[in-house]
Design a protein around this motif. Structure first.
Motif, PDB file in Angstrom:
ATOM      1  N   UNK A   1      38.541  29.594  33.478  1.00  0.00           N
ATOM      2  CA  UNK A   1      38.441  30.116  32.116  1.00  0.00           C
ATOM      3  C   UNK A   1      39.789  30.691  31.690  1.00  0.00           C
ATOM      4  N   UNK A   2      40.074  30.703  30.393  1.00  0.00           N
ATOM      5  CA  UNK A   2      41.329  31.299  29.929  1.00  0.00           C
ATOM      6  C   UNK A   2      41.459  32.747  30.432  1.00  0.00           C
ATOM      7  N   UNK A   3      42.625  33.055  30.955  1.00  0.00           N
ATOM      8  CA  UNK A   3      42.892  34.390  31.476  1.00  0.00           C
ATOM      9  C   UNK A   3      42.695  34.514  32.973  1.00  0.00           C
ATOM     10  N   UNK A   4      42.143  33.483  33.611  1.00  0.00           N
ATOM     11  CA  UNK A   4      41.966  33.516  35.065  1.00  0.00           C
ATOM     12  C   UNK A   4      43.326  33.474  35.768  1.00  0.00           C
ATOM     13  N   UNK A   5      43.306  33.821  37.038  1.00  0.00           N
ATOM     14  CA  UNK A   5      44.524  33.934  37.842  1.00  0.00           C
ATOM     15  C   UNK A   5      44.329  33.152  39.137  1.00  0.00           C
ATOM     16  N   UNK A   6      45.344  32.410  39.538  1.00  0.00           N
ATOM     17  CA  UNK A   6      45.330  31.729  40.834  1.00  0.00           C
ATOM     18  C   UNK A   6      46.087  32.604  41.833  1.00  0.00           C
ATOM     19  N   UNK A   7      45.494  32.793  43.008  1.00  0.00           N
ATOM     20  CA  UNK A   7      46.167  33.466  44.114  1.00  0.00           C
ATOM     21  C   UNK A   7      46.239  32.461  45.256  1.00  0.00           C
ATOM     22  N   UNK A   8      47.443  32.251  45.776  1.00  0.00           N
ATOM     23  CA  UNK A   8      47.644  31.220  46.791  1.00  0.00           C
ATOM     24  C   UNK A   8      48.553  31.728  47.904  1.00  0.00           C
TER      25      UNK A   8
ATOM     26  N   UNK B   1      48.555  39.994  49.088  1.00  0.00           N
ATOM     27  CA  UNK B   1      47.312  39.864  48.323  1.00  0.00           C
ATOM     28  C   UNK B   1      46.470  38.681  48.784  1.00  0.00           C
ATOM     29  N   UNK B   2      47.092  37.553  49.055  1.00  0.00           N
ATOM     30  CA  UNK B   2      46.365  36.330  49.417  1.00  0.00           C
ATOM     31  C   UNK B   2      45.458  36.541  50.625  1.00  0.00           C
ATOM     32  N   UNK B   3      45.896  37.330  51.578  1.00  0.00           N
ATOM     33  CA  UNK B   3      45.095  37.574  52.770  1.00  0.00           C
ATOM     34  C   UNK B   3      43.950  38.545  52.560  1.00  0.00           C
ATOM     35  N   UNK B   4      43.999  39.316  51.477  1.00  0.00           N
ATOM     36  CA  UNK B   4      43.003  40.362  51.236  1.00  0.00           C
ATOM     37  C   UNK B   4      41.939  39.993  50.209  1.00  0.00           C
ATOM     38  N   UNK B   5      42.279  39.126  49.269  1.00  0.00           N
ATOM     39  CA  UNK B   5      41.432  38.909  48.089  1.00  0.00           C
ATOM     40  C   UNK B   5      40.287  37.933  48.359  1.00  0.00           C
ATOM     41  N   UNK B   6      39.230  38.092  47.586  1.00  0.00           N
ATOM     42  CA  UNK B   6      38.097  37.164  47.635  1.00  0.00           C
ATOM     43  C   UNK B   6      37.985  36.465  46.288  1.00  0.00           C
ATOM     44  N   UNK B   7      37.707  35.163  46.339  1.00  0.00           N
ATOM     45  CA  UNK B   7      37.571  34.398  45.109  1.00  0.00           C
ATOM     46  C   UNK B   7      36.469  34.989  44.225  1.00  0.00           C
ATOM     47  N   UNK B   8      36.760  35.049  42.934  1.00  0.00           N
ATOM     48  CA  UNK B   8      35.802  35.576  41.975  1.00  0.00           C
ATOM     49  C   UNK B   8      36.019  37.034  41.642  1.00  0.00           C
ATOM     50  N   UNK B   9      36.772  37.735  42.497  1.00  0.00           N
ATOM     51  CA  UNK B   9      37.080  39.138  42.218  1.00  0.00           C
ATOM     52  C   UNK B   9      38.054  39.234  41.051  1.00  0.00           C
ATOM     53  N   UNK B  10      38.153  40.417  40.481  1.00  0.00           N
ATOM     54  CA  UNK B  10      39.063  40.654  39.369  1.00  0.00           C
ATOM     55  C   UNK B  10      40.222  41.514  39.836  1.00  0.00           C
ATOM     56  N   UNK B  11      41.409  41.214  39.323  1.00  0.00           N
ATOM     57  CA  UNK B  11      42.579  42.036  39.601  1.00  0.00           C
ATOM     58  C   UNK B  11      43.218  42.446  38.280  1.00  0.00           C
ATOM     59  N   UNK B  12      44.027  43.482  38.369  1.00  0.00           N
ATOM     60  CA  UNK B  12      44.810  43.926  37.214  1.00  0.00           C
ATOM     61  C   UNK B  12      46.282  43.815  37.576  1.00  0.00           C
TER      62      UNK B  12
END
Length: 163
Positions: free
Chosen positions: A51-58, A109-120
């Protein structure tokens, strides 16, 4: 400083430009025609869920492979607000900035985050996730101006009084 929030999609290491937009779809007429096929070799459903505004973490080496400009263009066309990765292929990094796509480097961040979570994200300062701040480096002023204008062509038009 610019601040924004977004839902996260998590990808791994070495996401190359053939994964971002496979070669066979480069013959399509427009970036909008290519959008449904973004990331299809890895996750065929992903482009339809972003969706618009989403963020990819890789992970590391995001954007490796060929230097095709359509790779950052299709990510931006999907509405991705930013890509946060451990590292980027150099040509992909510059192609992204030139197309107005914000890239942020962060090793943890990549090692800590879960897909679907929100970040600022506070551009040039930090990423806030689950109460923890992840420090990020600021980009040089000239690159921020390009991003602010939506890409290099728009920045040059602005600089030369054409807009």
């Amino acid at each position: 400083m610019e601040k924004f929030k977004g839902k996260v999609w998590v990808l791994g290491d070495d996401i190359d430009t053939d994964i971002i937009i496979p070669t066979e779809y480069l013959a399509l007429k427009t970036i909008d025609d290519m959008k449904p096929y973004a990331f299809s070799p890895l996750r065929p459903e992903l482009a339809g869920k972003i969706q618009p505004g989403d963020i990819i973490v890789a992970g590391k080496n995001f954007g490796c492979g060929s230097s095709r400009e359509q790779a950052p263009e299709v990510i931006k066309a999907l509405g991705i607000r930013a890509v946060i990765a451990r590292s980027y292929a150099r040509i992909f990094f510059r192609n992204s900035i030139n197309n107005g796509l914000l890239l942020i480097e962060n090793n943890d961040l990549c090692g800590d985050i879960k897909e679907g979570d929100e970040i600022e994200v506070t551009v040039g300062e930090n990423i806030l996730y689950n109460g923890k701040k992840y420090e990020i480096s600021s980009l040089p002023e000239n690159l921020l101006e390009i991003l602010s204008a939506g890409g290099l062509v728009n920045a040059m038009r602005r600089l030369n009084g054409l807009d």
